[in-house]
Design an enzyme around this catalytic site. Structure first.
Site, PDB file in Angstrom:
ATOM      1  N   TYR A 289       0.838  -1.206   0.000  1.00 23.68           N
ATOM      2  CA  TYR A 289       0.000   0.000   0.000  1.00 23.68           C
ATOM      3  C   TYR A 289       0.875   1.259   0.000  1.00 23.68           C
ATOM      4  CZ  TYR A 289      -2.632   3.769   2.354  1.00 23.68           C
ATOM      5  OH  TYR A 289      -3.168   4.985   2.716  1.00 23.68           O
TER       6      TYR A 289
HETATM    7  P1  NAD Z   1     -11.987   5.391   2.480  1.00 22.23           P
HETATM    8  O1  NAD Z   1     -11.816   4.030   1.927  1.00 22.23           O
HETATM    9  O2  NAD Z   1     -12.994   5.595   3.559  1.00 22.23           O
HETATM   10  O3  NAD Z   1     -12.281   6.426   1.316  1.00 22.23           O
HETATM   11  C1  NAD Z   1     -11.762   6.303   0.018  1.00 22.23           C
HETATM   12  C2  NAD Z   1     -12.926   6.418  -0.969  1.00 22.23           C
HETATM   13  O4  NAD Z   1     -12.391   6.441  -2.287  1.00 22.23           O
HETATM   14  C3  NAD Z   1     -13.891   5.247  -0.902  1.00 22.23           C
HETATM   15  O5  NAD Z   1     -15.220   5.705  -0.730  1.00 22.23           O
HETATM   16  C4  NAD Z   1     -13.718   4.520  -2.248  1.00 22.23           C
HETATM   17  O6  NAD Z   1     -14.916   3.985  -2.761  1.00 22.23           O
HETATM   18  C5  NAD Z   1     -13.181   5.625  -3.130  1.00 22.23           C
HETATM   19  N1  NAD Z   1     -12.278   5.169  -4.202  1.00 22.23           N
HETATM   20  C6  NAD Z   1     -11.168   4.405  -4.042  1.00 22.23           C
HETATM   21  N2  NAD Z   1     -10.515   4.272  -5.212  1.00 22.23           N
HETATM   22  C7  NAD Z   1     -11.250   4.957  -6.135  1.00 22.23           C
HETATM   23  C8  NAD Z   1     -11.084   5.210  -7.519  1.00 22.23           C
HETATM   24  N3  NAD Z   1     -10.037   4.722  -8.192  1.00 22.23           N
HETATM   25  N4  NAD Z   1     -12.011   5.958  -8.169  1.00 22.23           N
HETATM   26  C9  NAD Z   1     -13.067   6.471  -7.484  1.00 22.23           C
HETATM   27  N5  NAD Z   1     -13.275   6.275  -6.166  1.00 22.23           N
HETATM   28  C10 NAD Z   1     -12.359   5.529  -5.494  1.00 22.23           C
HETATM   29  O7  NAD Z   1     -10.535   5.848   3.000  1.00 22.23           O
HETATM   30  P2  NAD Z   1     -10.080   7.066   3.929  1.00 22.23           P
HETATM   31  O8  NAD Z   1      -9.580   6.501   5.207  1.00 22.23           O
HETATM   32  O9  NAD Z   1     -11.132   8.119   3.922  1.00 22.23           O
HETATM   33  O10 NAD Z   1      -8.811   7.573   3.119  1.00 22.23           O
HETATM   34  C11 NAD Z   1      -8.885   8.657   2.204  1.00 22.23           C
HETATM   35  C12 NAD Z   1      -7.505   8.952   1.646  1.00 22.23           C
HETATM   36  O11 NAD Z   1      -6.602   9.296   2.677  1.00 22.23           O
HETATM   37  C13 NAD Z   1      -6.852   7.772   0.911  1.00 22.23           C
HETATM   38  O12 NAD Z   1      -6.157   8.293  -0.188  1.00 22.23           O
HETATM   39  C14 NAD Z   1      -5.892   7.196   1.926  1.00 22.23           C
HETATM   40  O13 NAD Z   1      -4.808   6.538   1.309  1.00 22.23           O
HETATM   41  C15 NAD Z   1      -5.442   8.470   2.621  1.00 22.23           C
HETATM   42  N6  NAD Z   1      -4.954   8.252   3.976  1.00 22.23           N
HETATM   43  C16 NAD Z   1      -5.840   7.824   4.945  1.00 22.23           C
HETATM   44  C17 NAD Z   1      -5.383   7.679   6.252  1.00 22.23           C
HETATM   45  C18 NAD Z   1      -6.289   7.243   7.366  1.00 22.23           C
HETATM   46  O14 NAD Z   1      -5.802   7.114   8.501  1.00 22.23           O
HETATM   47  N7  NAD Z   1      -7.576   7.027   7.120  1.00 22.23           N
HETATM   48  C19 NAD Z   1      -4.043   7.956   6.569  1.00 22.23           C
HETATM   49  C20 NAD Z   1      -3.187   8.328   5.529  1.00 22.23           C
HETATM   50  C21 NAD Z   1      -3.661   8.507   4.249  1.00 22.23           C
HETATM   51  C1  UGA Z   2      -3.713   3.910   8.890  1.00 23.06           C
HETATM   52  C2  UGA Z   2      -4.674   3.789   7.690  1.00 23.06           C
HETATM   53  O1  UGA Z   2      -5.421   2.592   7.758  1.00 23.06           O
HETATM   54  C3  UGA Z   2      -3.957   3.834   6.373  1.00 23.06           C
HETATM   55  O2  UGA Z   2      -4.912   3.957   5.324  1.00 23.06           O
HETATM   56  C4  UGA Z   2      -3.050   5.014   6.357  1.00 23.06           C
HETATM   57  O3  UGA Z   2      -2.376   5.184   5.179  1.00 23.06           O
HETATM   58  C5  UGA Z   2      -2.090   4.959   7.518  1.00 23.06           C
HETATM   59  O4  UGA Z   2      -2.864   4.986   8.725  1.00 23.06           O
HETATM   60  C6  UGA Z   2      -1.157   6.149   7.516  1.00 23.06           C
HETATM   61  O5  UGA Z   2      -1.023   6.845   8.541  1.00 23.06           O
HETATM   62  O6  UGA Z   2      -0.543   6.392   6.502  1.00 23.06           O
HETATM   63  P1  UGA Z   2      -2.569   2.162  10.486  1.00 23.06           P
HETATM   64  O7  UGA Z   2      -1.550   3.024  11.143  1.00 23.06           O
HETATM   65  O8  UGA Z   2      -2.257   0.727  10.325  1.00 23.06           O
HETATM   66  O9  UGA Z   2      -2.970   2.705   9.043  1.00 23.06           O
HETATM   67  O10 UGA Z   2      -3.913   2.394  11.321  1.00 23.06           O
HETATM   68  P2  UGA Z   2      -4.826   1.493  12.228  1.00 23.06           P
HETATM   69  O11 UGA Z   2      -5.616   0.509  11.446  1.00 23.06           O
HETATM   70  O12 UGA Z   2      -5.609   2.430  13.072  1.00 23.06           O
HETATM   71  O13 UGA Z   2      -3.801   0.635  13.121  1.00 23.06           O
HETATM   72  C7  UGA Z   2      -3.044   1.217  14.176  1.00 23.06           C
HETATM   73  C8  UGA Z   2      -2.299   0.105  14.909  1.00 23.06           C
HETATM   74  O14 UGA Z   2      -3.247  -0.746  15.564  1.00 23.06           O
HETATM   75  C9  UGA Z   2      -1.456  -0.799  14.023  1.00 23.06           C
HETATM   76  O15 UGA Z   2      -0.239  -1.069  14.644  1.00 23.06           O
HETATM   77  C10 UGA Z   2      -2.270  -2.076  13.913  1.00 23.06           C
HETATM   78  O16 UGA Z   2      -1.505  -3.242  13.761  1.00 23.06           O
HETATM   79  C11 UGA Z   2      -2.984  -2.096  15.250  1.00 23.06           C
HETATM   80  N1  UGA Z   2      -4.261  -2.845  15.179  1.00 23.06           N
HETATM   81  C12 UGA Z   2      -5.164  -2.559  14.212  1.00 23.06           C
HETATM   82  C13 UGA Z   2      -4.527  -3.818  16.119  1.00 23.06           C
HETATM   83  O17 UGA Z   2      -3.712  -4.113  17.011  1.00 23.06           O
HETATM   84  N2  UGA Z   2      -5.718  -4.477  16.060  1.00 23.06           N
HETATM   85  C14 UGA Z   2      -6.664  -4.199  15.102  1.00 23.06           C
HETATM   86  O18 UGA Z   2      -7.746  -4.834  15.117  1.00 23.06           O
HETATM   87  C15 UGA Z   2      -6.377  -3.216  14.154  1.00 23.06           C
END
Ligand code: NAD
Ligand code: UGA
Length: 311
Positions: free
Chosen positions: A150
């Protein structure tokens, strides 16, 4: 302004749409409803935005869209949030989806944005581009070595964004989000899973020893900086956006017990391939150029997500 938000129906995208609409903008959402989690959750995310006459949604995958240029034409900026998210699920056969949605989708969007002469694009990058390094906090200038497939796709897309920015009259900014939480959080993410398990009196699944740390970022703080980046920030730069401190997963579980007043039972599982050990954002650059100051303490943010999980 007319603003495009890709990934509009997702966790972060839907909050951003709400904020931009509240600020009086016209918002054009794009979302392909990737079936990573149920469509009903995404429909609920968009319920507020859909009540606004200034909101429209194009239901399409970016990489398959036929009329992307015409959707983008006349827009002041594109927020590119659409991606296949999820670190731990990005191995094996599922990687193909990550490449299609995150890399091919981004390149198609950038071509269309350049052709449609959109002046500005803000990209949702990720702390996962860093990988495991020996030095914290993570600074934007550090060498990047993702530890998950990813993360590789998010970094490839970040490179594409900056490449297209240089080659066209397109001002680009990447924001590297650090583990975002709050209401509407994706159901694969830790806080969502933990709070749901506690609500249902089930044990939570803990991956590894629980001493891994994250710089968790509350959604409203992230949306603040996304809104500011519309008009602020140096073109071509990358900015970390983090919550301001790192905390171990075990400490999060203590905070959950305190916020919910419930017992937290733990089911220990093996550490997961692709998980970074620690994250902590150096946010000095975002503070300087975007006025970013994370405001929400963990207990406050957890309470907001707990109330949402229980609603
Ligand atoms: P999410 O899955 O809730 O939202 C992403 C949305 O994009 C979904 O509704 C999905 O249907 C849509 N989508 C995916 N690929 C697509 C495509 N090719 N065309 C059209 N629609 C598409 O995820 P999120 O947590 O809201 O993340 C949003 C963005 O932030 C992502 O780019 C993710 O990589 C980035 N990001 C998220 C986190 C986090 O902690 N949630 C951290 C770092 C980066
Ligand atoms: C999150 C988002 O899911 C990614 O999309 C994003 O890109 C990423 O942050 C980011 O900062 O770039 P992650 O840090 O793995 O990824 O977020 P969580 O799913 O909240 O996990 C946090 C920690 O909890 C991880 O170490 C994971 O292994 C742990 N975890 C998660 C558990 O111990 N149990 C669970 O059921 C889920």
């Amino acid at each position: 302004m007319r603003l495009v938000v890709t990934g509009a129906a997702g966790f972060i995208g839907s909050h951003l749409c709400d904020r931009l609409l509240a600020a009086g903008h016209e918002v054009v959402g794009i979302d392909g409803y990737v079936p990573f989690y149920p469509r009903e959750m995404k429909e609920r995310n968009l319920a507020g935005a859909r009540t606004s006459s200034k909101f429209q949604l194009h239901e399409t995958l970016i990489e398959k869209a036929k009329n992307l240029e015409s959707i983008l034409e006349g827009s002041a900026a594109v927020y590119h949030l659409a991606a296949q998210a999820g670190v731990r699920a990005s191995w094996g056969d599922d990687f193909a989806g990550y490449v299609e949605h995150n890399v091919l989708g981004t390149q198609k969007l950038l071509e269309a944005a350049a052709n449609a002469k959109v002046p500005r694009l803000i990209y949702a990058s990720s702390s996962s581009v860093y990988g495991d390094v020996n030095e914290l906090p993570l600074r934007e200038g550090m060498a990047l070595s993702p530890v998950s497939p990813y993360g590789v796709t998010k970094l490839a897309a970040e490179h594409l964004v900056h490449l297209y920015g240089k080659a066209n009259a397109l001002s680009v900014t990447s924001l590297r989000f650090f583990t975002v939480y709050g209401p509407r959080q994706r159901p694969d993410m830790a806080f969502h899973r933990f709070l749901k398990a506690v609500r249902d009196s089930q044990p939570i699944t803990l991956y590894g020893d629980g001493e891994q740390t994250r710089d968790f970022t509350f959604i409203a703080d992230l949306v603040d900086v996304l809104e500011c980046s519309l008009v602020q920030g140096r073109p071509g730069l990358v900015y970390n956006v983090g919550g301001g401190q790192r905390i171990s997963v075990l400490k999060v579980l203590e905070a959950i017990a305190s916020v919910t007043g419930r017992e937290v039972r733990i089911d220990r599982q093996e550490g997961q391939k692709g998980d970074m050990r620690d994250t902590l954002a150096d946010t000095a650059q975002a503070a300087r150029d975007l006025g970013f100051i994370p405001k929400t303490p963990l207990a406050t943010g957890l309470k907001a997500e707990w109330e949402w999980i229980c609603s």
